[in-house]
Write a protein that holds these residues in place. Structure first.
Motif, short mmCIF file in Angstrom:
data_model
loop_
_atom_site.label_atom_id
_atom_site.label_comp_id
_atom_site.label_asym_id
_atom_site.label_seq_id
_atom_site.Cartn_x
_atom_site.Cartn_y
_atom_site.Cartn_z
N ASP A 105 0.95 -0.87 -0.17
CA ASP A 105 0.19 0.41 0.02
C ASP A 105 0.88 1.37 -0.08
O ASP A 105 1.74 1.40 1.07
N HIS A 168 -1.21 2.80 8.97
CA HIS A 168 -1.26 1.82 9.93
C HIS A 168 -0.78 0.21 9.29
O HIS A 168 0.04 0.36 8.70
N HIS A 175 -5.31 -2.99 6.06
CA HIS A 175 -6.08 -2.06 8.08
C HIS A 175 -5.55 -3.24 8.99
O HIS A 175 -6.54 -3.55 9.46
N ALA A 199 2.25 1.00 7.33
CA ALA A 199 2.21 1.63 6.80
C ALA A 199 2.42 3.26 7.00
O ALA A 199 0.89 3.36 7.97
N GLU A 201 1.75 7.60 6.25
CA GLU A 201 1.00 8.27 5.51
C GLU A 201 0.32 9.03 6.23
O GLU A 201 -0.57 10.13 6.27
N GLU A 232 2.71 8.10 1.23
CA GLU A 232 2.57 6.32 1.73
C GLU A 232 3.22 5.72 1.01
O GLU A 232 3.50 5.74 0.50
MG MG Z 1 -2.82 2.90 3.69
#
Ligand code: MG
Ligand code: MG
Length: 254
Positions: A105, A168, A175, A199, A201, A232
């Motif tokens: 992600d 997250h 998530h 991650a 962001e 991110e």
């Molecule tokens: Mg994300």
């Protein structure tokens, strides 16, 4: 419960992440004045599937597309519409890919054509906020250290820091625990451990970081119409620091 990933699992996350990095790189090259968001989304989905992965966002809580595409005052979760990009636009693209059960992600904000100085400052500061967060994403630091680093860069630049959305944990689900806030106090919160995958962001805004959701039910924009940027990256913590997971295949930032 914060999952600890094995070396083997982290290798799989890097494989998924490289598809995201490569796709974002392709999108950066495609995002020129006159191109429609829908065209880019279609090409991204094709590129992800060609690598044997699936676009993680498509169908996630009913989201209808492979990419979140948010332009100018839109912050996150924008829909790839028929809108044509024009010179001066800031295009935030968030991309997810699932490969072999693991997810990458990442997001970038792209300058379309020629952007003005204020937009350039916003873009640079948001990227810098991500780098500052990543610099303390190491075992022994805390979640508060990450949030403080991100907010510190945003505030020093005189920009708004979005705190309603956050980073997250990431792995087999997009998530996972923990939440990784974009604000916090140094040396507070859980201590980071090797084997966590996170991650980060940051989202920064030209004006106030108050948000509203548009009538499409997805797109989140600034309430005051100021522009926003979003960067991110997914990262795996190991004993010596952090391994960036959503770089391109050749190890470069998308
Ligand atoms: Mg994300
Ligand atoms: Mg994302």
């Amino acid at each position: 419960m914060i999952p600890i990933k094995s070396t083997d699992e982290i290798a799989k996350m890097r494989a998924a992440g490289a598809i995201v990095g490569d796709t974002l790189r392709m999108i950066r090259q495609m995002a020129v004045p006159g191109v429609r968001l829908r065209t880019i989304n279609k090409a991204a989905e094709k590129a992800i599937r060609k690598r044997g992965a699936t676009p993680t966002f498509k169908g996630y809580h009913g989201f209808p597309a492979a990419l979140c595409m948010s332009v100018n005052e839109q912050v996150v979760h924008g829909l790839p519409s028929w809108r044509k990009l024009k010179s001066g636009d800031l295009l935030s693209v968030d991309c997810g890919a699932t490969l072999d059960g693991f997810i990458g992600d990442a997001a970038i904000t792209i300058a379309v054509g020629e952007i003005d100085d204020a937009a350039d400052r916003l873009l640079r500061a948001t990227r810098q906020a991500l780098l500052a967060g990543l610099a303390v994403t190491q075992p022994g630091h805390t979640l508060g250290d990450i949030g403080a680093a991100i907010t510190g860069v945003g505030e020093a630049a005189g920009l708004g820091v979005v705190t309603q959305y956050c980073g997250h944990g990431i792995g087999r689900q997009m998530h996972q625990d923990p939440q990784v806030p974009n604000h916090g106090d140094p040396s507070t919160g859980p201590v980071l451990l090797a084997g966590w995958c996170l991650a980060l962001e940051p989202m920064l805004t030209e004006g106030a970081a108050n948000l509203r959701t548009l009538s499409d039910g997805w797109t989140v924009a600034t309430a005051d119409g100021g522009r926003a940027a979003h960067f991110e990256m997914s990262v795996a913590l190991n004993d010596s620091g952090g391994q960036l997971l959503t770089l391109t295949s050749d190890g470069k930032w998308p």
